[in-house]
Design an enzyme around this catalytic site. Sequence first.
Site, PDB file in Angstrom:
ATOM      1  N   PHE A 197       1.376  -9.855  -8.810  1.00 35.08           N
ATOM      2  CA  PHE A 197       1.620  -8.760  -8.538  1.00 35.08           C
ATOM      3  C   PHE A 197       2.347  -7.737  -9.639  1.00 35.08           C
ATOM      4  CE2 PHE A 197       5.521 -11.579  -7.170  1.00 35.08           C
ATOM      5  CZ  PHE A 197       6.460 -10.914  -7.898  1.00 35.08           C
ATOM      6  N   TYR A 218       0.888  -1.252   0.000  1.00 32.33           N
ATOM      7  CA  TYR A 218       0.103   0.186  -0.034  1.00 32.33           C
ATOM      8  C   TYR A 218       0.868   1.397   0.083  1.00 32.33           C
ATOM      9  CZ  TYR A 218      -3.672  -3.309   0.708  1.00 32.33           C
ATOM     10  OH  TYR A 218      -4.339  -4.269   0.517  1.00 32.33           O
ATOM     11  N   ARG A 235       9.460 -18.357  -8.759  1.00 33.71           N
ATOM     12  CA  ARG A 235      10.824 -18.342  -8.410  1.00 33.71           C
ATOM     13  C   ARG A 235      11.765 -19.601  -8.907  1.00 33.71           C
ATOM     14  NH1 ARG A 235       8.739 -18.660  -3.389  1.00 33.71           N
ATOM     15  NH2 ARG A 235       8.215 -16.768  -2.328  1.00 33.71           N
TER      16      ARG A 235
END
Length: 547
Positions: A377, A229, A440
């Site tokens: 993301f 945020y 990953r």
Amino acid sequence: MLATYELTTGQKRFIWHHLLVAMVALAIGTLFGPLQAFEHSGLDLYKYLDPVIKSYYQGLTLHGVLNALIWTTFFITGFITLTTIKGLNRPLSHPKLNQTGFWMMVVGLLTAAVPILLDQATVLYTFYPPLQASWAFYVGLTLVVVGSWVEGWGFYLTFYQWRKENPGVRSPFITFAGLVTMVLWQFATLGVAVEILTMLLPAALGLIEGTDPELARTYFWFTGHPLVYFWLLPAYISWYGMLPKQAGGKLFSDSLARLAFWLFLLLSVPVGFHHQFVDPGIPQTWKAIHAILTFGVFFPSMMTAFTVIASLEYAGRKRGGTGLVGWIRALPWNDPSVASQLLAGILFIFGGIGGLTNASYEVNAVIHNTTWVPGHFHLTVASAVTLSFMGISYWLVPHLKGKKLYSAKLGVIQAWTWFIGMLIFSNAMHVLGLLGAPRRTPLGEALYVPAEWEGHLLRVAIGGAILFVSAILYFWNIYKTVRNPETAEVEVPIAESREDPQNTPAWLDSWKPWLIATVLLIIVGYGPQLYFMIRDISLTSPGLRLW
Ligand code: HAS
Ligand code: CU
């Protein structure tokens, strides 16, 4: 209040320096994006970079640290410097303090960059103890964070001075929102500060035997969630406080905008366990509490969607747009700053839906540690945030440098290529995640991957390539703007509110109750679990270098 104060050359230069570091970080960080995307499709360009860049993981560390941590933190502190000065119509009260903070951040960045480049800190942007980096990596990042705090104190002091002279006056929205963002960041980073100073750094210096990975992860995600945020709110400052003006309208509701910011401050810390749903050391009850609070912090974003879209509709109709969607077409899509932010908002709708999916305990079990999460993301920090920051820089760089934007058309093309590239990339990453592809992971190294992954892996590479082209267009445009012989006076767009902000209820402009409530909720949300984990701490996991 009208923003009548004009920034001095020195102030402009100071803010520009923040942006310059941010953009250089983004330019280097984004280089590794396509390398990873191509690797997934089987084309390993990393082997040509050896011995400069030794592995996929070193590249991934550079990508995460430079883009997620450095680009954002430098851009945001620079941007909040602007919203503080411009909103309050006055210079910083302690400019030396802010300069000290900035230089601490720069020194920190350089200190952390050396071990990363020397392959001594290939631990990714989330650190992952018991992986152990060189001490310089932790010292450097600590300096970046502390430097940003020092800049924050400079903002608070400036605000305090203004407040004393203007009792009872509603604080200007962009300043208010910038300060909330900074306060949120200072609460948030306490977790990672404790993690580094009590565990990672002493372990890297050999002062303690090892770390307690479960406690370290808990500290990290104390910071890690509100961190998102800290990235998002400056984009919201622009969406609420600037975009309506750029689109030719007004902010729909000053009260709703402020309430959203307070709710972010209140709710964004005690939700970190939604990153630890599969960690065995966290009791189910605490996972449930954080899951519920996560649904709470979803609301201010829903309020934002409502308020910002209402402000845009007001602008679109004022511009002559009619009907259900006619107002959308009437928005100034040929303005690269507006187009970037509208497209960032559209991508964020999908990012937000994915976030809600992640927050649901059962569904999280399906997608956790899969490529779904980077899919999520990239729609949030790499789209809602980064594409908005790019949009902001299309007026901010001309404003700071006194130059005309080199090409508005190129800027619009850049925004659309980012949008299209990201749609392809993130959709493929989400689908692959559902098909079980781990995150990953250099997937191209795997000898066998399920046939059903292959088309999507190719789409990852295609999306990555389009994003890379878009990034080049962005940097080219900025570079040419800075070097543009054509000068221009570009204003900071500050949106008026439809109602007089003075009518906004006083409790929405009063810090004390919100700060107290925030501290209490953090204590309730984290206190008991942290107490038990610290009581039972065992610093026994030796540091590992697996690269
Ligand atoms: Fe997230 C994982 C839950 C938002 C970033 N998130 C991550 C990670 C990152 C990240 C980096 O619960 C990975 C960390 C790692 O490395 O492991 N996230 C959420 C939820 C939200 C959310 C509930 N995330 C963000 C934002 C980020 C971000 C924002 C960066 C900036 N996330 C999670 C969870 C995980 C997670 C779990 C852990 C997953 C796992 O298992 O590892 C919510 O805040 C989202 C709310 C958003 C909305 C959308 C509102 C829409 C708006 C747009 C309006 C449109 C406009 C355009 C203005 C409800 C405001 C109009 C245009 C016209 C043309 C008219
Ligand atoms: Cu989170």
